[in-house]
Design a protein around this motif. Structure first.
Motif, PDB file in Angstrom:
ATOM      1  N   ASP A   1     -55.072  69.386  -1.453  1.00  0.00           N
ATOM      2  CA  ASP A   1     -54.955  69.235  -0.001  1.00  0.00           C
ATOM      3  C   ASP A   1     -56.326  69.204   0.670  1.00  0.00           C
ATOM      4  N   GLU A   2     -57.247  70.040   0.202  1.00  0.00           N
ATOM      5  CA  GLU A   2     -58.596  70.054   0.770  1.00  0.00           C
ATOM      6  C   GLU A   2     -59.313  68.737   0.474  1.00  0.00           C
TER       7      GLU A   2
ATOM      8  N   SER B   1     -57.937  66.117   2.762  1.00  0.00           N
ATOM      9  CA  SER B   1     -58.447  66.340   4.104  1.00  0.00           C
ATOM     10  C   SER B   1     -59.886  65.846   4.239  1.00  0.00           C
TER      11      SER B   1
ATOM     12  N   VAL C   1     -51.222  66.590  -5.982  1.00  0.00           N
ATOM     13  CA  VAL C   1     -49.957  67.273  -5.745  1.00  0.00           C
ATOM     14  C   VAL C   1     -49.979  67.876  -4.346  1.00  0.00           C
ATOM     15  N   TYR C   2     -49.040  67.457  -3.526  1.00  0.00           N
ATOM     16  CA  TYR C   2     -48.935  68.009  -2.174  1.00  0.00           C
ATOM     17  C   TYR C   2     -48.658  69.515  -2.272  1.00  0.00           C
ATOM     18  N   GLY C   3     -49.400  70.282  -1.498  1.00  0.00           N
ATOM     19  CA  GLY C   3     -49.213  71.729  -1.510  1.00  0.00           C
ATOM     20  C   GLY C   3     -50.216  72.456  -2.387  1.00  0.00           C
ATOM     21  N   ASP C   4     -50.926  71.726  -3.247  1.00  0.00           N
ATOM     22  CA  ASP C   4     -51.981  72.334  -4.053  1.00  0.00           C
ATOM     23  C   ASP C   4     -53.201  72.498  -3.142  1.00  0.00           C
ATOM     24  N   ASN C   5     -53.743  73.703  -3.057  1.00  0.00           N
ATOM     25  CA  ASN C   5     -54.836  73.980  -2.120  1.00  0.00           C
ATOM     26  C   ASN C   5     -56.032  73.048  -2.304  1.00  0.00           C
TER      27      ASN C   5
END
Length: 135
Positions: free
Chosen positions: A38-39, A42, A31-35
């Motif tokens: 996103d990590e 990355s 889910v985009y925006g979930d910390n």
């Protein structure tokens, strides 16, 4: 992320990291925006292998420490003379001493982890011991 090694078979630290990474990938929604998501994204696109591995280990240890430490504490009877109970008590006393050294600026400078570096290292050692990880 509670993937305690319930077998008596020992595993290496690298095998443990691989197992924890796969577990993390399987339970984290993309889910985009979930910390955490996103990590993970990355880390996966990082071109530097050494940096990618380091970041993967740091994320796994940070997420693992919370869940597994709580599980170990909850499942260990508070009995004086029990080696795990004594070790938990020692870590909690150290944590309290570290808290007494708090200046209030740790959060401001991102030093919260380093405030508890020694107790976090001992927690991680206990977690790895409970997961039958050989170093």
């Amino acid at each position: 992320m509670n993937t305690m090694n319930t077998t008596k078979q020992s595993i290496t630290y690298d095998e443990w990291i691989d197992r924890e990474w796969k577990a993390l990938l399987s339970i984290t929604p993309a889910v985009y925006g979930d910390n955490i998501a996103d990590e993970i994204a990355s880390i996966m696109v990082d071109q530097d292998y050494e940096d990618r591995q380091y970041r993967k280990v740091m994320l796994i240890e940070a997420l693992t420490m919370e869940d597994k430490w709580d599980t170990i504490v909850q499942n260990t009877p508070p009995v004086y003379g029990n080696s795990d109970s004594d070790e938990i008590a020692k870590i909690l006393i150290l944590y309290t001493q570290e808290e007494q050294n708090r200046t209030g600026k740790e959060e401001e400078y991102g030093d919260e982890y380093f405030l508890h570096e020694e107790s976090n290292n001992l927690k991680m050692q206990m977690i790895l011991k409970h997961d039958n990880v050989v170093m």
